[in-house]
Write a protein that holds these residues in place. Structure first.
Motif, mmCIF file in Angstrom:
data_model
loop_
_atom_site.group_PDB
_atom_site.id
_atom_site.type_symbol
_atom_site.label_atom_id
_atom_site.label_comp_id
_atom_site.label_asym_id
_atom_site.label_seq_id
_atom_site.Cartn_x
_atom_site.Cartn_y
_atom_site.Cartn_z
ATOM 1 N N TYR A 45 -6.619 113.610 -50.621
ATOM 2 C CA TYR A 45 -7.739 113.395 -49.483
ATOM 3 C C TYR A 45 -8.576 114.761 -49.136
ATOM 4 N N GLU A 46 -8.123 115.846 -49.433
ATOM 5 C CA GLU A 46 -8.928 116.955 -49.327
ATOM 6 C C GLU A 46 -9.855 117.362 -50.300
ATOM 7 N N ASN A 48 -13.445 116.764 -52.240
ATOM 8 C CA ASN A 48 -14.868 116.142 -51.857
ATOM 9 C C ASN A 48 -15.662 115.893 -53.237
ATOM 10 N N LYS A 75 -13.375 111.559 -43.082
ATOM 11 C CA LYS A 75 -12.477 112.081 -43.991
ATOM 12 C C LYS A 75 -12.419 110.901 -45.140
ATOM 13 N N SER A 76 -12.030 111.646 -46.406
ATOM 14 C CA SER A 76 -11.927 110.746 -47.479
ATOM 15 C C SER A 76 -10.689 109.768 -47.483
#
Length: 130
Positions: A45-46, A48, A75-76
């Motif tokens: 998730y972090e 980009n 957020k992803s």
């Protein structure tokens, strides 16, 4: 079907084709010859869009990245779609990145038959036509 099961199934199919020496035109990849888009999932998730480019650019020139984000938080969600300039790059990415470990997570990478651009892009195009 469990995403990891899908990863393993695609890897088995690719390994069988490789061992059999099947021609490119008879490969399971051939049914996606009209699409330069791929799906990627299982992303940390972090990460980009820049991180995604760094991973996927090794198989060809990336022309579009759509990382799906939560509308409320931005957020992803850990998955998205990516287009290559050359469709042959999609086959390389699917064969080499499906099941790969990136930032401690197992990636799922697969072809996309028909990709529909994001709503925002469609709206921008409609405004240009007005």
């Amino acid at each position: 079907m469990n995403p990891l099961t899908q990863v393993k199934n695609l890897q088995k199919i690719t390994a069988r084709e490789s061992a059999s020496g099947i021609a490119e035109s008879a490969s399971w990849h051939a049914e996606y010859k009209d699409s330069a888009y791929i799906f990627f999932g299982g992303l940390a998730y972090e990460l980009n869009e820049g991180d995604i480019l760094a991973v996927f650019a090794q198989y060809g020139e990336v022309v579009d990245v759509n990382l799906i984000r939560d509308k409320g938080t931005g957020k992803s969600k850990g998955y998205g779609f990516l287009a290559y300039e050359d469709q042959r790059s999609t086959t390389l990415a699917v064969d080499n990145l499906n099941g790969a470990q990136v930032a401690g997570r197992t990636l799922r990478v697969d072809h996309v038959r028909k990709y529909r651009k994001k709503e925002e892009e469609d709206e921008e195009e409609r405004q240009k036509k007005r």
